[in-house]
Design a protein around this motif. Structure first.
Motif, mmCIF file in Angstrom:
data_model
loop_
_atom_site.group_PDB
_atom_site.id
_atom_site.type_symbol
_atom_site.label_atom_id
_atom_site.label_comp_id
_atom_site.label_asym_id
_atom_site.label_seq_id
_atom_site.Cartn_x
_atom_site.Cartn_y
_atom_site.Cartn_z
ATOM 1 N N ILE A 64 0.720 -1.289 -0.057
ATOM 2 C CA ILE A 64 -0.045 -0.011 -0.157
ATOM 3 C C ILE A 64 1.087 1.363 -0.068
ATOM 4 O O ILE A 64 1.648 1.215 0.851
ATOM 5 C CB ILE A 64 -0.913 -0.008 1.239
ATOM 6 N N LEU A 65 0.753 2.119 -1.023
ATOM 7 C CA LEU A 65 1.494 3.433 -1.235
ATOM 8 C C LEU A 65 0.574 4.343 -0.749
ATOM 9 O O LEU A 65 -0.621 4.674 -1.107
ATOM 10 C CB LEU A 65 2.030 3.661 -2.561
ATOM 11 N N VAL A 66 1.060 5.249 0.562
ATOM 12 C CA VAL A 66 0.282 6.404 0.847
ATOM 13 C C VAL A 66 0.925 7.575 0.287
ATOM 14 O O VAL A 66 1.907 7.816 0.559
ATOM 15 C CB VAL A 66 -0.047 6.290 2.282
ATOM 16 N N ASP A 67 -0.019 8.214 -0.660
ATOM 17 C CA ASP A 67 0.778 9.520 -1.237
ATOM 18 C C ASP A 67 0.183 10.906 -0.380
ATOM 19 O O ASP A 67 -0.902 11.023 -0.057
ATOM 20 C CB ASP A 67 0.259 9.443 -2.701
ATOM 21 N N GLY A 68 1.320 11.546 -0.204
ATOM 22 C CA GLY A 68 1.064 12.774 0.571
ATOM 23 C C GLY A 68 0.648 13.959 -0.244
ATOM 24 O O GLY A 68 1.166 15.168 0.280
ATOM 25 N N GLY A 69 0.305 13.794 -1.557
ATOM 26 C CA GLY A 69 0.123 14.974 -2.370
ATOM 27 C C GLY A 69 1.397 15.121 -3.199
ATOM 28 O O GLY A 69 1.696 16.336 -3.373
ATOM 29 N N SER A 70 1.877 14.165 -3.737
ATOM 30 C CA SER A 70 3.216 14.454 -4.654
ATOM 31 C C SER A 70 2.908 14.952 -5.630
ATOM 32 O O SER A 70 2.085 15.015 -6.327
ATOM 33 C CB SER A 70 3.623 12.973 -4.850
ATOM 34 N N THR A 71 3.833 15.891 -6.085
ATOM 35 C CA THR A 71 3.830 16.815 -7.336
ATOM 36 C C THR A 71 4.731 16.078 -8.411
ATOM 37 O O THR A 71 5.066 16.742 -9.493
ATOM 38 C CB THR A 71 4.297 18.219 -6.911
ATOM 39 N N ASP A 72 5.424 15.152 -7.898
ATOM 40 C CA ASP A 72 6.102 14.364 -9.239
ATOM 41 C C ASP A 72 5.524 13.077 -9.678
ATOM 42 O O ASP A 72 4.146 13.249 -9.432
ATOM 43 C CB ASP A 72 7.728 13.949 -8.697
ATOM 44 N N ASP A 73 6.185 12.155 -10.134
ATOM 45 C CA ASP A 73 5.400 10.772 -10.637
ATOM 46 C C ASP A 73 5.295 9.708 -9.744
ATOM 47 O O ASP A 73 5.297 8.717 -10.189
ATOM 48 C CB ASP A 73 6.140 10.633 -12.051
ATOM 49 N N THR A 74 5.512 9.998 -8.571
ATOM 50 C CA THR A 74 5.373 8.883 -7.341
ATOM 51 C C THR A 74 4.207 7.916 -7.718
ATOM 52 O O THR A 74 4.709 6.778 -7.618
ATOM 53 C CB THR A 74 5.272 9.605 -5.897
ATOM 54 N N VAL A 75 3.079 8.229 -7.897
ATOM 55 C CA VAL A 75 1.920 7.448 -7.931
ATOM 56 C C VAL A 75 2.179 6.605 -9.531
ATOM 57 O O VAL A 75 2.277 5.298 -9.338
ATOM 58 C CB VAL A 75 0.616 8.148 -7.809
ATOM 59 N N ALA A 76 2.529 7.252 -10.413
ATOM 60 C CA ALA A 76 2.553 6.664 -11.739
ATOM 61 C C ALA A 76 3.850 5.666 -11.734
ATOM 62 O O ALA A 76 3.755 4.468 -12.187
ATOM 63 C CB ALA A 76 2.645 7.682 -12.714
ATOM 64 N N VAL A 77 4.834 6.162 -11.086
ATOM 65 C CA VAL A 77 6.204 5.253 -11.083
ATOM 66 C C VAL A 77 5.706 3.872 -10.099
ATOM 67 O O VAL A 77 5.980 2.753 -10.669
ATOM 68 C CB VAL A 77 7.303 6.046 -10.472
ATOM 69 N N ALA A 78 4.880 4.261 -9.002
ATOM 70 C CA ALA A 78 4.703 2.788 -8.339
ATOM 71 C C ALA A 78 3.849 2.154 -9.093
ATOM 72 O O ALA A 78 3.934 0.913 -8.984
ATOM 73 C CB ALA A 78 4.101 3.314 -7.092
ATOM 74 N N ARG A 79 2.834 2.559 -9.728
ATOM 75 C CA ARG A 79 1.946 1.705 -10.314
ATOM 76 C C ARG A 79 2.541 0.935 -11.731
ATOM 77 O O ARG A 79 2.179 -0.284 -11.705
ATOM 78 C CB ARG A 79 0.743 2.199 -11.073
ATOM 79 N N GLN A 80 3.509 1.502 -12.261
ATOM 80 C CA GLN A 80 4.295 0.893 -13.222
ATOM 81 C C GLN A 80 5.006 -0.073 -12.826
ATOM 82 O O GLN A 80 5.415 -1.467 -13.314
ATOM 83 C CB GLN A 80 5.094 1.819 -13.811
ATOM 84 N N LEU A 81 5.732 0.052 -11.466
ATOM 85 C CA LEU A 81 6.614 -0.950 -10.934
ATOM 86 C C LEU A 81 5.820 -2.210 -10.444
ATOM 87 O O LEU A 81 6.403 -3.165 -10.525
ATOM 88 C CB LEU A 81 7.628 -0.382 -9.963
ATOM 89 N N ARG A 82 4.619 -1.694 -9.910
ATOM 90 C CA ARG A 82 3.744 -2.931 -9.148
ATOM 91 C C ARG A 82 2.471 -2.619 -9.712
ATOM 92 O O ARG A 82 1.637 -1.912 -8.898
ATOM 93 C CB ARG A 82 4.112 -2.881 -7.755
ATOM 94 N N PRO A 83 2.127 -3.294 -10.855
ATOM 95 C CA PRO A 83 0.554 -3.120 -11.017
ATOM 96 C C PRO A 83 -0.393 -3.454 -10.028
ATOM 97 O O PRO A 83 -1.550 -3.169 -10.090
ATOM 98 C CB PRO A 83 0.549 -3.894 -12.280
ATOM 99 N N ASP A 84 -0.063 -4.338 -8.954
ATOM 100 C CA ASP A 84 -0.868 -4.854 -8.048
ATOM 101 C C ASP A 84 -0.850 -3.776 -6.945
ATOM 102 O O ASP A 84 -1.743 -4.036 -5.819
ATOM 103 C CB ASP A 84 -0.430 -6.192 -7.713
#
Length: 283
Positions: A64-84
């Motif tokens: 579970i990645l908890v995003d704190g309002g990132s302005t970079d590609d944190t969420v996109a990179v996380a989903r690319q690395l781990r689709p689940d």
């Protein structure tokens, strides 16, 4: 008429022998099912660090990645690395609030908390799980146990951590060697012990955080585990340098918040005993 005893011929005599009962198969050994492991990763602008962190993750059931309002590609990179991966957006600010939101979303039996900057080694997760499966309720990472260490801690932070650890051990009757380290794991059934708020909106005014939303969360979890009399085991851990970016930790201001946390969490029984002892000394 006289009775005549009849004797069976030798060839018709019946021989009685003991019959062994059939052997029963050994019962199958009871095998405990493997616990479901959830890993919570709070992140704020950690896109460049996630490839390293996720590459070090062992086989786990839920991330579970908890995003704190990132302005970079944190969420996109996380989903690319781990689709689940499951992405949760925290509802207030601070690492403590991020962890509270992540914990609330977990579905596993064991919850592990790691950092997204590469400082905590995901490869150590099996050691934390082993401590819990061995009987611990709360597995506390320690940089100062044999086998642990740190490439990041400064002399000032080390000295401050030592003083705070001694203070807590005296006040709470614990034996912590590393109070302010945030690499921990626990059984999900104990989540209520920590009393974390993951639903209230941000308060108006101030910094928009509730108590426990900041870096004091690491001390808060440790103290509440002790107050609840959970079985706590320290696990040696090595802290690495942050790979990219700058830490949001401030040794002075966050140290003050840790002190306030200790004061607020000190059990009333300890306070009462301390007052009685002080009264006797005065008399």
């Amino acid at each position: 008429m006289p009775t005549v005893d009849r004797v069976l011929p030798a060839e018709t005599a019946i021989e009685l022998t003991a019959v062994e009962p059939p052997a029963r198969p050994d019962p199958e050994p009871h095998i405990e099912p493997e616990p479901i492991v959830s890993v919570v990763v709070p992140a704020l602008n950690e896109a460049r660090n996630l490839p390293h962190v996720f590459a070090r993750l062992p086989q786990v059931d839920e991330v579970i990645l908890v995003d704190g309002g990132s302005t970079d590609d944190t969420v996109a990179v996380a989903r690319q690395l781990r689709p689940d991966i499951r992405v949760v957006v925290q509802n207030r600010k601070g690492k403590g609030n991020a962890l509270a939101c992540g914990f609330a979303a977990c579905t596993g039996d064991i919850i592990v908390m790691i950092d997204a900057d590469g400082s905590t080694d995901p490869g150590e997760i099996p050691s934390f799980v082993a401590a819990l499966r061995g009987g611990a309720d709360f597995a506390k990472g320690s940089r100062f146990r044999a086998g642990g260490g740190s490439a990041d801690i400064t002399r000032l932070r080390r000295a401050g951590n030592k003083v705070l650890s001694v203070l807590v051990n005296v006040m709470f009757g614990t034996g912590y060697s590393d109070l302010c380290y945030g690499y921990n794991a626990f059984w999900a059934c104990h989540l209520e012990v920590f009393g974390l708020d993951s639903t209230s909106p941000a308060p108006l005014g101030g910094d928009g955080r509730l108590w426990g939303d900041g870096f004091e969360i690491e001390t808060l979890l440790t103290l509440r585990a002790a107050r609840a009399r959970l079985a706590i085991e320290e696990v040696p851990s090595f802290e690495h340098n942050r790979i990219h970016g700058v830490s949001n930790l401030n040794a002075f201001t966050d140290g003050i918040r840790v002190l306030r946390t200790i004061a607020r969490e000190w059990p009333r029984g300890f306070r009462r005993a301390s007052r009685q002892l002080a009264g006797r000394s005065a008399r």
